[in-house]
Design a protein around this motif. Structure first.
Motif, short mmCIF file in Angstrom:
data_model
loop_
_atom_site.label_atom_id
_atom_site.label_comp_id
_atom_site.label_asym_id
_atom_site.label_seq_id
_atom_site.Cartn_x
_atom_site.Cartn_y
_atom_site.Cartn_z
N GLY A 1 28.83 0.89 15.63
CA GLY A 1 28.65 -0.18 14.67
C GLY A 1 29.93 -0.90 14.30
O GLY A 1 29.88 -1.95 13.67
N GLN A 2 31.06 -0.36 14.68
CA GLN A 2 32.33 -1.00 14.37
C GLN A 2 32.53 -2.22 15.26
O GLN A 2 32.17 -2.22 16.44
N THR A 3 33.08 -3.28 14.67
CA THR A 3 33.27 -4.55 15.37
C THR A 3 34.72 -4.98 15.30
O THR A 3 35.40 -4.74 14.30
N PRO B 1 41.14 -11.90 21.29
CA PRO B 1 41.30 -13.14 22.07
C PRO B 1 40.72 -12.95 23.47
O PRO B 1 40.71 -11.85 24.01
N ASP B 2 40.24 -14.03 24.05
CA ASP B 2 39.66 -13.99 25.38
C ASP B 2 40.78 -14.10 26.41
O ASP B 2 41.20 -15.18 26.81
N ARG B 3 41.27 -12.93 26.84
CA ARG B 3 42.36 -12.86 27.82
C ARG B 3 41.95 -11.93 28.96
O ARG B 3 41.08 -11.08 28.79
N PRO B 4 42.56 -12.05 30.12
CA PRO B 4 42.20 -11.19 31.25
C PRO B 4 42.36 -9.70 30.96
O PRO B 4 41.58 -8.87 31.43
N GLU B 5 43.37 -9.33 30.16
CA GLU B 5 43.58 -7.91 29.84
C GLU B 5 42.40 -7.36 29.05
O GLU B 5 41.95 -6.23 29.29
N ILE B 6 41.92 -8.15 28.09
CA ILE B 6 40.81 -7.73 27.26
C ILE B 6 39.54 -7.67 28.10
O ILE B 6 38.74 -6.73 27.99
N ARG B 7 39.34 -8.66 28.98
CA ARG B 7 38.16 -8.67 29.86
C ARG B 7 38.15 -7.44 30.77
O ARG B 7 37.10 -6.87 31.05
N GLY B 8 39.31 -7.01 31.22
CA GLY B 8 39.40 -5.81 32.05
C GLY B 8 39.01 -4.56 31.29
O GLY B 8 38.32 -3.68 31.83
N MET B 9 39.43 -4.47 30.02
CA MET B 9 39.05 -3.32 29.20
C MET B 9 37.54 -3.32 28.95
O MET B 9 36.90 -2.27 28.98
N ILE B 10 36.98 -4.50 28.71
CA ILE B 10 35.54 -4.61 28.47
C ILE B 10 34.77 -4.20 29.72
O ILE B 10 33.73 -3.54 29.63
N GLU C 1 28.79 -3.93 23.05
CA GLU C 1 28.06 -5.20 23.14
C GLU C 1 29.08 -6.31 22.87
O GLU C 1 29.87 -6.21 21.95
N VAL C 2 29.02 -7.35 23.70
CA VAL C 2 30.03 -8.42 23.63
C VAL C 2 29.35 -9.75 23.31
O VAL C 2 28.31 -10.07 23.88
N SER C 3 29.94 -10.48 22.36
CA SER C 3 29.48 -11.85 22.11
C SER C 3 30.71 -12.75 22.06
O SER C 3 31.77 -12.35 21.57
N GLU C 4 30.55 -13.95 22.59
CA GLU C 4 31.67 -14.89 22.66
C GLU C 4 31.54 -15.92 21.56
O GLU C 4 30.44 -16.37 21.24
N VAL D 1 33.57 -7.70 19.91
CA VAL D 1 33.15 -6.48 20.59
C VAL D 1 32.61 -5.51 19.55
O VAL D 1 33.26 -5.24 18.54
N THR D 2 31.40 -4.99 19.78
CA THR D 2 30.76 -4.03 18.88
C THR D 2 30.39 -2.79 19.67
O THR D 2 29.79 -2.90 20.75
N GLN D 3 30.72 -1.62 19.14
CA GLN D 3 30.35 -0.38 19.80
C GLN D 3 28.90 -0.06 19.48
O GLN D 3 28.50 -0.06 18.31
N ILE D 4 28.10 0.20 20.51
CA ILE D 4 26.68 0.47 20.30
C ILE D 4 26.27 1.88 20.72
O ILE D 4 25.18 2.33 20.36
N LYS D 5 27.12 2.58 21.47
CA LYS D 5 26.82 3.95 21.88
C LYS D 5 28.02 4.84 21.59
O LYS D 5 29.16 4.39 21.55
#
Length: 61
Positions: free
Chosen positions: A32-34, A38-47, A55-58, A6-10
């Protein structure tokens, strides 16, 4: 298990307090911080709460 980068872009200036808290929980706070998480439902909810700020890359591990 897959990881998500996860990278902050704004800037979070002017956003709702819950959005700023979500960025902090994701471990990012400046443009710009990255952070790799882990790919978990809690993280997906925050995203899903702040897609306009990040910006998200897997990655496969």
């Amino acid at each position: 298990m897959a990881d998500i980068t996860v990278t902050q872009i704004k800037s979070a200036i002017g956003t709702k307090p819950k959005h700023r808290g979500t960025l902090r929980a994701l471990g990012i706070g400046k443009i710009g911080q990255t952070n790799t998480l882990p790919d978990r439902p809690e993280i997906r909810g925050m995203i899903a709460r702040v897609p306009h700020l990040i910006e998200v890359s897997e990655e496969e591990s």
